[in-house]
Design an enzyme around this catalytic site. Structure first.
Site, short mmCIF file in Angstrom:
data_model
loop_
_atom_site.label_atom_id
_atom_site.label_comp_id
_atom_site.label_asym_id
_atom_site.label_seq_id
_atom_site.Cartn_x
_atom_site.Cartn_y
_atom_site.Cartn_z
N ALA A 1 0.86 -1.19 0.00
CA ALA A 1 0.00 0.00 0.00
C ALA A 1 0.89 1.23 0.00
O ALA A 1 2.11 1.14 -0.14
CB ALA A 1 -0.92 -0.01 1.22
N ASN A 2 0.28 2.40 0.14
CA ASN A 2 1.09 3.59 0.36
C ASN A 2 0.71 4.20 1.70
O ASN A 2 -0.25 3.78 2.33
CB ASN A 2 0.95 4.59 -0.80
CG ASN A 2 -0.42 5.22 -0.83
OD1 ASN A 2 -0.92 5.69 0.18
ND2 ASN A 2 -1.04 5.24 -1.99
N ARG A 3 1.45 5.22 2.12
CA ARG A 3 1.27 5.74 3.47
C ARG A 3 0.34 6.95 3.48
O ARG A 3 0.27 7.66 4.47
CB ARG A 3 2.63 6.09 4.08
CG ARG A 3 3.51 4.86 4.21
CD ARG A 3 4.79 5.18 4.89
NE ARG A 3 4.57 5.66 6.24
CZ ARG A 3 5.50 6.25 6.99
NH1 ARG A 3 6.69 6.42 6.50
NH2 ARG A 3 5.22 6.66 8.19
N SER A 4 -0.37 7.18 2.40
CA SER A 4 -1.27 8.31 2.36
C SER A 4 -2.40 8.13 3.37
O SER A 4 -2.97 7.05 3.50
CB SER A 4 -1.82 8.41 0.94
OG SER A 4 -2.98 9.16 0.92
#
Ligand code: CTP
Length: 200
Positions: A5-8
């Site tokens: 995933a990403n950390r947004s």
């Protein structure tokens, strides 16, 4: 079990929706998975995939303004597994990817249904303004909020942001400020621009 995933966090998009609603705009917030609660006076539509997000954005049209702050995944696994993938000693796993729709570019080229003011984000780690200008024309939007998301700056998931407002007529470099203050300033710019368009 693991996932990529990403950390947004969604904080900037939620703050913008809240700031627009506070100015009296009828606001729909289309959100991917996040732990954040819906801002006051905002209609929230929660989605999980890029394709669901595109459908929800199209369903929210017509709109005077659309602000596309989501860090959408450009790719998705071509064949998601229904069961846990067992570790096989003899073969390292290969994940084939399929391209997701570009939601901003789709709205930017939506003809009569295109929002009157279409605003994208450009998360960059180098040549921030040049890449933002390229996205402005490539995705057919009116403004780009460009920011440097190099990990050392802590923007992803953090409370603050340093952004540049990139428009065809030039750039504004905003000072380092909270995501709430970025949202308030952007909502003011949007109200001023739409006011001019209504008056024109
Ligand atoms: N965006 C979108 N749909 C996608 C990918 C991005 O709507 N599938 C939108 C984002 O919400 C943002 C803008 O496009 O408003 C720019 O996103 P960014 O990730 O910076 O750009 P990419 O198109 O992914 O380009 P690149 O990765 O080459 O920088």
């Amino acid at each position: 079990m693991r996932f990529i995933a990403n950390r947004s966090s969604g904080k900037q998009g939620f703050a913008i929706a809240g700031a627009l609603a506070a100015l009296g705009a009828a606001t729909t917030l289309v959100s991917g998975p996040t732990a954040l609660a819906s801002p006051a006076r905002v209609k929230i539509v929660r989605v999980e995939t890029a394709r669901e997000m595109l459908a929800a954005c199209e369903a929210a049209l017509p709109a005077d303004v659309a602000v596309m702050a989501a860090a959408v995944a450009d790719w998705r696994p071509e064949t998601p597994a229904n069961q846990k993938l067992k570790k096989l000693a003899e073969a390292e796993p290969q994940i084939r990817l399929a391209e997701n729709p570009d939601i901003l570019a789709t709205l930017g080229h939506a003809g009569a249904r295109r929002p009157r003011l279409l605003i994208g984000f450009a998360a960059e780690t180098e040549n921030v303004i040049a890449h933002a200008k390229d996205k402005l024309s490539r995705k057919g939007c009116d403004w780009i909020i460009a920011n440097d998301v190099s990990p050392a700056l802590g923007v992803m998931g953090g409370e603050n942001n340093t952004v540049h407002l990139v428009r065809a007529e030039g750039e504004e470099h905003w000072p380092h400020m909270s995501k709430g203050d970025v949202a308030t300033r952007l909502a003011d710019r949007i109200a001023a621009a739409l006011g001019r368009k209504v008056a024109a």
